[in-house]
Scaffold this active site. Structure first.
Site, PDB file in Angstrom:
ATOM      1  N   ASP A   5       0.823  -1.208   0.000  1.00 43.49           N
ATOM      2  CA  ASP A   5       0.000   0.000   0.000  1.00 43.49           C
ATOM      3  C   ASP A   5       0.860   1.262   0.000  1.00 43.49           C
ATOM      4  OD1 ASP A   5      -2.645   1.009  -0.043  1.00 43.49           O
ATOM      5  OD2 ASP A   5      -2.469   1.573   2.059  1.00 43.49           O
ATOM      6  N   HIS A  65      -8.503  11.141  -1.687  1.00 44.69           N
ATOM      7  CA  HIS A  65      -9.082   9.878  -1.223  1.00 44.69           C
ATOM      8  C   HIS A  65      -9.731  10.166   0.128  1.00 44.69           C
ATOM      9  CE1 HIS A  65      -8.993   5.344  -0.638  1.00 44.69           C
ATOM     10  NE2 HIS A  65      -9.236   5.785   0.590  1.00 44.69           N
ATOM     11  N   LEU A  66     -11.046  10.395   0.092  1.00 47.30           N
ATOM     12  CA  LEU A  66     -11.756  10.838   1.288  1.00 47.30           C
ATOM     13  C   LEU A  66     -12.722   9.744   1.743  1.00 47.30           C
ATOM     14  CD1 LEU A  66     -12.571  14.492   0.122  1.00 47.30           C
ATOM     15  CD2 LEU A  66     -10.507  13.637   1.276  1.00 47.30           C
ATOM     16  N   GLY A  69     -10.677   6.727   6.492  1.00 51.33           N
ATOM     17  CA  GLY A  69      -9.280   7.128   6.392  1.00 51.33           C
ATOM     18  C   GLY A  69      -9.183   8.065   5.202  1.00 51.33           C
ATOM     19  N   PHE A 142     -19.804  10.686   8.893  1.00 50.03           N
ATOM     20  CA  PHE A 142     -20.156  11.886   8.143  1.00 50.03           C
ATOM     21  C   PHE A 142     -21.667  12.074   7.996  1.00 50.03           C
ATOM     22  CE2 PHE A 142     -15.753  11.269   7.118  1.00 50.03           C
ATOM     23  CZ  PHE A 142     -15.257  12.559   7.012  1.00 50.03           C
ATOM     24  N   GLY A 189     -15.118   6.454  -0.200  1.00 54.96           N
ATOM     25  CA  GLY A 189     -16.496   6.504   0.258  1.00 54.96           C
ATOM     26  C   GLY A 189     -17.113   7.879   0.351  1.00 54.96           C
ATOM     27  N   GLY A 191     -15.539  10.840  -0.737  1.00 57.91           N
ATOM     28  CA  GLY A 191     -15.234  11.587  -1.954  1.00 57.91           C
ATOM     29  C   GLY A 191     -16.137  11.238  -3.115  1.00 57.91           C
ATOM     30  N   ASN A 193     -19.272   9.835  -2.843  1.00 61.15           N
ATOM     31  CA  ASN A 193     -20.703   9.853  -2.556  1.00 61.15           C
ATOM     32  C   ASN A 193     -21.233  11.124  -1.890  1.00 61.15           C
ATOM     33  OD1 ASN A 193     -21.338   7.014  -3.394  1.00 61.15           O
ATOM     34  ND2 ASN A 193     -19.824   6.562  -1.827  1.00 61.15           N
ATOM     35  N   GLU A 243      -9.319  -0.757  -5.833  1.00 59.07           N
ATOM     36  CA  GLU A 243      -8.030  -1.288  -5.403  1.00 59.07           C
ATOM     37  C   GLU A 243      -7.846  -2.743  -5.826  1.00 59.07           C
ATOM     38  OE1 GLU A 243      -6.945   0.842  -1.302  1.00 59.07           O
ATOM     39  OE2 GLU A 243      -9.095   0.472  -1.514  1.00 59.07           O
TER      40      GLU A 243
END
Length: 256
Positions: A5, A65-66, A69, A142, A189, A191, A193, A243
Site C-alpha cells: 500500500d 481519497h476521502l 481514512g 459523516f 467513500g 469523496g 458519494n 483497489e
C-alpha cells in the site's frame, strides 16, 4: 503476490519524504514519510489521466481519497510527487477517527494533564479523534455530522468546515509543489458519494480558475464523471477507486 500500500510513494524525492529529525533516526530506523492508500492513489491518478484525456507523461493530478481514512496525493504522469500520510496513516488530513496533523507537543501536554501513557494517547489519536472526536463524540460518521448540521448544530458545522479547510490546504500546497494542476479528483467513500462536501472544498480553489458544476456534482454519486464546468481551468472529477482491479493489474504485469 504482495502489493504494498506504500509502493506508490516510492517515487517521492528526499525533499518530500524526509522529516526534520536527526539523520541517525532515518539511517537506523528508516523514519521517513511513506504514505498509504497507495493502491487507490495509483489507480485513480492513472484513471483520471485516461478519463479526462490528459497527457499520460506530464499530467499533474491531485487525488483526494476521502473516506473514514483520508489522504491526498500529488502525481505527475501517474508517479507520486507527494502524499499526505507519513510514517503511519496518522499524518495529514482530519479523518473519521484520526486527528491528522497536529503539534507533536500536544501529546506530552495531554499525557501529563490526563495521566496517560504515550501508547494510550496514540490510541486516542487513532481511534477517538477526527470527525468522531471534534464534535464531542456525538458523531459516528459523516452522515451524523451532516444530519446535525441540517438541524443547526454549530459544533458539527465547525467540524465539517475544519475538515474541508484541511483538504483545501493540502490541495493548495500540492499545486505549489507541482507548479500547477490539471485535474483534481475525488474518490473513496466520502469523496465519491458526499456531493454536498465538494462545494465546501472547491470554494477555496477559485484562484486556480476552478469552477464546480454543482448540478453535475449532485449526479456524480459513485460513478465516473467530470464535475467541472466547460470553462473551468482545472478539471474536477469523480473517479470511484478500485483497489482490487489495481492489484490484479499489478499481478498480471508481474507474471507476464
Amino acid at each position: 503476490v504482495a502489493v504494498w500500500d506504500t509502493a506508490f510513494g516510492g517515487t517521492m524525492e528526499p525533499k518530500a519524504y524526509l522529516y526534520a529529525i536527526p539523520r541517525e533516526y532515518y539511517e537506523k530506523y528508516h523514519v521517513r514519510r511513506y504514505g498509504f492508500h497507495g493502491t487507490s492513489h495509483s489507480f485513480v491518478s492513472k484513471e483520471t489521466i485516461k478519463f479526462a484525456n490528459l497527457d499520460k507523461d506530464s499530467a499533474k493530478v491531485i487525488v483526494c481519497h476521502l473516506g473514514n481514512g483520508a489522504s491526498i496525493s500529488a502525481s505527475i504522469g501517474g508517479k507520486c510527487v507527494d502524499t499526505s500520510m507519513g510514517l503511519t496513516p496518522l499524518e495529514g488530513l482530519i479523518m473519521g477517527t484520526r486527528s491528522g496533523d497536529l503539534d507533536p507537543a500536544i501529546i506530552e501536554y495531554l499525557c501529563n494533564h490526563e495521566n496517560l501513557t504515550v501508547s494510550a494517547m496514540m490510541n486516542i489519536l487513532n481511534k477517538k479523534t477526527g470527525v468522531l472526536g471534534m464534535p464531542g463524540g456525538m458523531s459516528r460518521g459523516f452522515r451524523d455530522i451532516k444530519a446535525a448540521i441540517d438541524e443547526g448544530n454549530e459544533v458539527a458545522t465547525q467540524t465539517l468546515e475544519a475538515y474541508a479547510y484541511r483538504v483545501a490546504k493540502y490541495i493548495g500546497s500540492y499545486v505549489a509543489t507541482m507548479n500547477g494542476v490539471d485535474a483534481i479528483t475525488f474518490t473513496a467513500g466520502v469523496g465519491e458519494n458526499a456531493a454536498w462536501l465538494r462545494p465546501m472544498i472547491c470554494q477555496y480553489l477559485g484562484y486556480l480558475g476552478v469552477k464546480l458544476d454543482e448540478a453535475a456534482s449532485e449526479k456524480a454519486v459513485g460513478e465516473e464523471m467530470i464535475i467541472s464546468t466547460a470553462d473551468s481551468k482545472v478539471k474536477l472529477c469523480v473517479v470511484p477507486t478500485n483497489e482490487e482491479l489495481a492489484i490484479a493489474r499489478e499481478t498480471l504485469a508481474l507474471i507476464q
